[in-house]
Scaffold this motif. Sequence first.
Motif: not given
Length: 259
Positions: A37, A40-45
């Motif tokens: 969590a 960042s969003l790209p790394y979460q994906v």
Amino acid sequence: MGEEGGDGGDGPGPDPDHRPTPQDRPDRPSAPAAGIAALSLPYQVVAAVALAVLGVFACVHLAMVFLHVAPSNTLTKQHGEAVDDWIYPEFEQNWKLFAPNPLQQNIAVQVRAQIAGDGGPRTTGWIDLTGQDAEEIRGSLLPSHTEQNELRRAWDFYLNSHTDDHRPNGLRGELSDAYMRRIVMLRLDERELGGTVERVQLRSVTRPIPSPSWSGEKTDTQPVFRSYPWWRITDADRPAGAAGAEARGLAPNRTEAGR
């Protein structure tokens, strides 16, 4: 008369036993996020995809191992080759440690060669190939799969694909002949033998493992030697020619029995 409370205020004084709560400090920043969590969003994906791939790999691996050790069934009959390709050689399952009658002897493979040199043909002494592997493994924290298993598995393959009079059982026997010759020539190529190897002969040395000191069992630890026929070496058996021979699909030469 003054009010009780000490500060002259209208209400009661602060409770000394009261502990502040987040509601008492609405302006305090919340704790930072942890784990995925916090990315960042790209790394979460990316992290989610990597975990999914690892999960799928783990499930496939467990399924393959289960099919490998399970009794013969419809799936293993239809997809046995795919299961073997997945398991061997990295994930081979060996249950001999738990067998009711584990191995009680050491088997060494030795070779001697007939050399053609300036002084005429001569025969070398016996060279202990198994002992050579043992020296490479001893003291090594990460011994290679080749040092541990190449010669041992090739020798088992050879014995299981030949009759008692050293005749190959069909194509597997001929392939095991070629495989053993090429392993032998790879080992001999590392040595300075002073000439060209024309023929090689193998022998096995079986030594029973002695009984432990606390056991009253008596074991005969004398080695048992068994020699095999001479093989004539061709260019296809030498390291430089082995790859070319495989590419051209040349049949392995047969045992030169009696010579």
